[in-house]
Design an enzyme around this catalytic site. Structure first.
Site, PDB file in Angstrom:
ATOM      1  N   ASP A  74      96.497  84.591  -0.688  1.00 23.24           N
ATOM      2  CA  ASP A  74      97.484  84.048  -1.617  1.00 23.24           C
ATOM      3  C   ASP A  74      96.841  83.390  -2.830  1.00 23.24           C
ATOM      4  O   ASP A  74      97.394  83.426  -3.933  1.00 23.24           O
ATOM      5  CB  ASP A  74      98.417  83.062  -0.903  1.00 23.24           C
ATOM      6  CG  ASP A  74      97.657  82.050  -0.043  1.00 23.24           C
ATOM      7  OD1 ASP A  74      96.416  82.024  -0.107  1.00 23.24           O
ATOM      8  OD2 ASP A  74      98.316  81.317   0.709  1.00 23.24           O
ATOM      9  N   ASN A 133     107.903  81.071   5.915  1.00 22.03           N
ATOM     10  CA  ASN A 133     108.773  82.181   5.532  1.00 22.03           C
ATOM     11  C   ASN A 133     107.998  83.472   5.264  1.00 22.03           C
ATOM     12  O   ASN A 133     106.824  83.441   4.888  1.00 22.03           O
ATOM     13  CB  ASN A 133     109.577  81.820   4.279  1.00 22.03           C
ATOM     14  CG  ASN A 133     110.603  80.738   4.549  1.00 22.03           C
ATOM     15  OD1 ASN A 133     111.192  80.691   5.622  1.00 22.03           O
ATOM     16  ND2 ASN A 133     110.802  79.852   3.588  1.00 22.03           N
TER      17      ASN A 133
END
Length: 754
Positions: free
Chosen positions: A549, A450
Site C-alpha cells: 500500500d 475492509n
C-alpha cells in the site's frame, strides 16, 4: 367500346387471367429466391507467405467445412514458392487444400527495388487469375507488399475485398501498406477494439467492421496443450532439451531502417551466443535487408554452432508448441507481441518493427542497443519466467464470427465504398477524452478491516466502488475478491468502461515481479507467502499487478497527485501504521528484497517503545494511529485524558482522535504525546532527506494534516542546510491505495519499455 353494355363474364375472365399471371410471377419469384439461397458464396483466399497462412488457414478450414454455403478457391504467390524460404506452399497441400493458382511473383534481390518490382509482377499476373475465378469475395491478410498487389488488383476489377487485421499499428512501412489495403477493402475483420477505433477514425464504415479477434488464436488456444509437445521440442532441438530451457529467435529486417535492423540482429546473435542456451532460430522473411541478415548469421557460424538450430520454416501447429513451451522468445516478429501472449511466454521485442502494437505484460521492449549487453541483460530478466495468459488479440471464436460476417454480406449492394467523414465542426479532443475515460482498471485494496474494489478511469476518477469486511481466512478472502471483481466487470460493461487489468494494493512486504505477498502485517491474517496474481489472473483472464500500500500511494501521487512531473519524491502514509514509497528518477524503488521504503521502521530512538515489527524506537511505534491509540488509552486509564469540554462515551473505544481533541483543548499530557509523535516522524523524514534527497515529501493518510507543521519544523531545525528547503505537502487524493493500484494497470497494460 363506348356506348356498349359491359359483359360481367369478360370481367371475370380478365380477373382470372390476371390471377393466373400473378401466381406465375410468384412461383417464378420463389424459384429465383430458392436458386439464390442455394447459390454458394465464392470465396478466394490468397496467401503470400508462411506468416499470413497461419492466420488464413483456420478460416480456410472453416470455409471448407461448409461446402453447402461456400465455394473455396486458393491462390498462392510470394515467398511460398521460393526454395530459400522453405517452399511453404507444400504445407498448404499437406492441409489438403486444392491450390487453384500458383503465381511466381517474387523478383529476387531482397532490396527496396526488388520489392517494388515484385508488386509490379504480381499486378501483371493477377488479373487473369481473378478474372477466371470471378470470386464474390477476396480475403486479404495483413500488411505485406504482396497483399497490397492483391488488394489493388481486386479493387480495380470490382471484386469485394475482406481485409483481415487492418487498423493495427506497428512501426515500419508495414503501417503504410496495411492502411492502404484498408482503404481499398470493402469489409474488415479486426483483432482488437483499438484496431476497430483506428479504422473508424480512418473514415471506414462502422457497419462493415467486424471485431472478430485473431483467427490464429482459434487454433492456438485449443491446440497448444498437446500431449506430444515434448516430442516436438526434441525433434527440432535435440533429445536433451527440456521445456522452458530453450529460446525461439525470429528477427526480420525493418525496410525503413535496414542498417539499424542489421545492427540489432548482429547484437542479438552475440547476446544469444553469450547466453549459452539452446536456440531455434528462423531465417528472416523476404523483405529488403534479409540477404544482409543471412550473411551476418553465416559469418558468425550460426548454422554450425552447437547451441543453434537454424531453419527456414516450422509448421504452424508445431511452432505453437515451440513458442508455448519456450523459456523465452526474442526478435521482432508479430508472433512475439501477439500469439506468445496467449501462452504467457516471456518475449524480448527488439527494435522498432512492432512499435505501437498492443502487448501483454509478457513483452519487454529493447528499442535500441549499441552493444549486446543490454540484450543479454534482457535475456537474464525474461528467460524462464511465466506471465499471465493474455487474450488481447482473441478469445478463440474469430473464425465463427468471420464466416457469419461473410454470409451477411449483401452481394446486391453497390460495390462503391462509402467513407464516413466526421463533421468538421466536431471537437476532436472530446472524442479523445471519451476514449481515455472508458479505458479503466480494477483496483483492489486490502486493508486491516475492509476489502475495497473500484473501477478507476484513465483520468483517476473512481467510477464505482465496492466495500466489504476483509475476511479472516485466505480462502474466504480470495473468493470475496473474485466475487467483487466479477461484479465490477459486469457493471463496467454498462458503465462503458473497458477493463484493462487488475491492480492490487495490500499491506506487508510484496514481491511485485511474481505477485506474491512475502510477509503480511499482523492486521491481515493468513496473508504471508501468498500468490495473489495466479488465482486472480486465471479466474478473471486479465493481467494482474500487486504491490504494497505504501508503494501504491507513491504511484498514485506520481500519476494523479502532487508527484505528477516530479522526478524525485517520497510519500509517507500516516494511518493505522506508517508506510510509504520512494520515487527516484521517475521510478518506484523496491530494493533487493522488496523492503525498500519500509519508512515506518526507520529507528529514531535506541530505547524507544516496542514496535509491531519486534524492534524498538521505530517511527511507527511513536507516530502511527495504533501508537497514538495506545497512548490515549494509557492516559484515559490514568484519568489524564478527559478535559473540560470533552466527553467519551463508556461504550466508545478511545483512539487517536480523542488524543488530538484533548490536545486542542489544552491537555498538556496529550500535547506532549503528539509533540513526541510529530518529532519522531520529522526525525525519520530528515533521515530520508539525507539518504535519497528528494525534492518533495508528500504526507498521506488520516493523520497527514496533523503532522504537516511538526514535520516542517523538525526539518528546519534538524536537516542539513541543503535539505531544509525540501517541500512538504499534504496529499489531496481521497483513495491513494486504490488509485495507486489502478495506476499499475493504466501505466503498464499496453506496453513495457526497457
Amino acid at each position: 367500346m363506348p356506348g356498349h353494355a359491359r359483359n360481367p363474364h369478360s370481367v371475370q375472365v380478365r380477373n382470372t387471367h390476371e390471377l393466373y399471371y400473378l401466381r406465375t410471377q410468384q412461383a417464378q419469384g420463389k424459384m429465383e429466391r430458392s436458386e439464390k439461397s442455394l447459390k454458394r458464396l465464392r470465396v478466394c483466399v490468397a496467401t503470400c507467405n508462411r506468416a499470413d497462412y497461419s492466420k488464413l488457414a483456420p478460416i480456410m478450414f472453416g470455409i471448407k467445412s461448409q461446402p453447402e454455403i461456400f465455394d473455396l478457391d486458393v491462390v498462392v504467390l510470394g515467398s511460398h514458392l521460393i526454395d530459400d524460404y522453405g517452399n511453404t506452399f507444400r504445407m498448404i497441400e499437406q492441409d489438403e487444400f486444392d491450390i487453384g493458382s500458383k503465381l511466381h511473383t517474387i523478383v529476387r534481390g531482397e532490396d527496396e527495388a526488388a520489392m517494388v518490382e515484385s508488386v509490379g509482377l504480381a499486378l501483371v499476373k493477377l488479373p487473369d487469375v481473378l478474372q477466371r475465378l470471378a470470386p464474390d469475395i477476396l480475403l486479404v491478410h495483413g500488411d505485406r507488399f504482396d497483399a497490397l498487389a492483391l488488394a489493388t488488383a481486386a479493387a480495380l476489377m470490382n471484386i469485394r475485398i475482406l481485409h483481415l487485421e487492418g487498423g493495427e499499428v506497428s512501426g515500419t512501412i508495414d503501417d503504410s501498406i496495411r492502411h492502404a489495403i484498408s482503404k481499398l477493402a470493402h469489409y474488415h475483420a479486426v483483432c482488437t477494439r483499438s484496431a476497430e477505433r483506428h479504422l473508424i477514425s480512418m473514415c471506414e464504415d462502422h457497419s462493415r467492421i467486424l471485431l472478430a479477434g485473431c483467427p490464429s488464436y482459434d487454433k492456438l488456444l485449443s491446440a497448444y496443450k498437446r500431449d506430444d509437445y515434448t516430442d516436438i521440442i526434441k525433434s527440432w532441438l535435440g533429445d536433451d532439451v527440456k521445456e522452458q530451457n530453450y529460446i525461439v529467435a525470429l528477427q526480420h529486417p525493418v525496410t525503413t531502417d535496414i542498417k539499424n535492423s542489421i545492427k540489432i540482429y548482429d547484437l542479438m546473435l552475440d547476446a544469444l551466443i553469450s547466453f549459452n542456451k539452446k536456440t531455434l532460430i528462423l531465417f528472416p522473411n523476404i523483405d529488403a535487408g534479409s540477404k544482409e541478415m543471412v550473411r551476418v548469421m553465416r559469418r558468425k557460424g550460426i548454422e554450425q554452432h552447437p547451441n543453434f538450430r537454424a531453419v527456414k520454416h516450422v509448421p504452424f501447429d508445431q511452432f505453437i508448441q515451440l513458442v508455448a513451451h519456450a523459456g523465452c522468445m526474442i526478435g521482432n516478429s508479430s508472433c512475439g507481441v501477439r500469439e506468445a501472449g496467449a501462452f504467457g511466454t516471456p518475449v524480448i521485442n527488439l527494435g522498432t518493427r512492432q512499435t505501437g502494437r498492443e502487448t501483454g505484460e509478457n513483452v519487454l521492449h529493447v528499442r535500441d542497443a549499441d552493444t549486446h549487453n543490454k540484450i543479454y541483460h534482457a535475456l537474464e530478466l525474461q528467460f524462464g519466467k511465466r506471465y499471465p495468459c493474455s487474450k488481447i488479440y482473441g478469445d478463440g471464436n474469430a473464425v465463427q464470427r468471420i464466416l457469419k460476417f461473410m454470409q451477411s454480406i449483401d452481394l446486391s449492394e453497390p460495390l462503391q465504398k462509402k467513407f464516413c467523414f466526421p463533421q468538421v465542426k466536431e471537437c476532436i479532443s472530446q472524442d479523445i477524452d471519451h476514449i481515455l475515460e472508458t479505458q479503466s482498471a480494477l483496483a483492489v485494496d486490502l486493508g486491516g478491516t475492509n476489502l475495497r474494489v473500484a473501477i478507476v478511469s484513465m483520468k483517476g476518477k473512481v467510477v464505482k466502488k465496492y466495500i466489504q469486511l476483509n475476511p479472516k481466512t485466505f480462502e474466504e478472502r480470495i473468493e470475496l475478491i473474485l466475487t467483487m471483481c466479477k461484479q465490477a466487470m459486469a457493471d463496467a460493461v454498462h458503465l462503458n468502461c473497458r477493463i484493462l487489468g487488475v491492480g492490487v494494493s495490500t499491506g506487508g512486504r510484496v514481491n511485485p515481479q511474481d505477485g506474491i505477498v512475502l510477509h503480511s502485517t499482523k492486521l491481515i491474517n493468513e496473508w504471508s507467502s501468498v500468490d495473489i496474481r495466479t488465482p486472480l489472473s486465471s479466474a478473471l483472464h486479465l493481467p494482474v499487478w500487486v504491490d504494497n500500500d505504501g508503494n501504491c500511494a507513491a504511484l498514485a501521487e506520481r500519476k494523479f497527485g502532487h508527484g505528477k512531473g516530479v522526478e524525485n519524491f517520497v510519500t509517507i502514509i500516516t494511518g493505522t501504521g506508517i508506510g510509504g514509497g520512494i520515487i527516484q528518477h521517475n521510478e518506484l524503488i523496491h530494493g533487493n528484497t522488496f523492503c525498500a521504503a519500509e519508512l515506518g521502521h526507520i529507528v529514531v530512538s535506541l530505547e524507544g517503545p516496542e514496535c509491531m515489527c519486534g524492534g524498538h524506537g521505530c517511527i511507527e511505534a511513536y507516530s502511527s494511529g495504533l501508537a497514538l491509540q495506545k497512548e490515549a488509552k494509557r492516559l484515559h486509564d490514568e484519568d489524564l485524558l478527559i478535559v473540560e469540554g470533552m466527553t467519551v462515551n463508556n461504550k466508545e473505544q478511545v483512539n487517536a482522535v480523542h488524543l488530538i481533541s484533548a490536545a486542542r483543548l489544552g491537555n498538556s499530557k496529550a500535547e506532549s504525546v503528539l509533540h513526541t509523535a510529530g518529532t519522531a516522524l520529522g526525525l525519520g523524514i530528515v533521515n530520508i532527506l539525507h539518504m535519497v534527497n528528494p525534492s518533495l515529501v508528500i504526507l498521506s493518510g488520516v493523520l497527514a494534516a496533523h503532522y504537516e507543521n511538526p514535520v516542517r519544523q523538525v526539518i528546519s531545525q534538524r536537516a542539513l542546510v541543503s535539505a531544509q528547503e525540501t517541500k512538504v505537502m499534504v496529499s489531496e487524493l481521497e483513495d491513494p491505495a486504490l488509485l495507486g493500484a489502478a495506476s499499475m494497470v493504466l501505466d503498464y497494460t499496453t506496453r513495457r519499455t526497457y
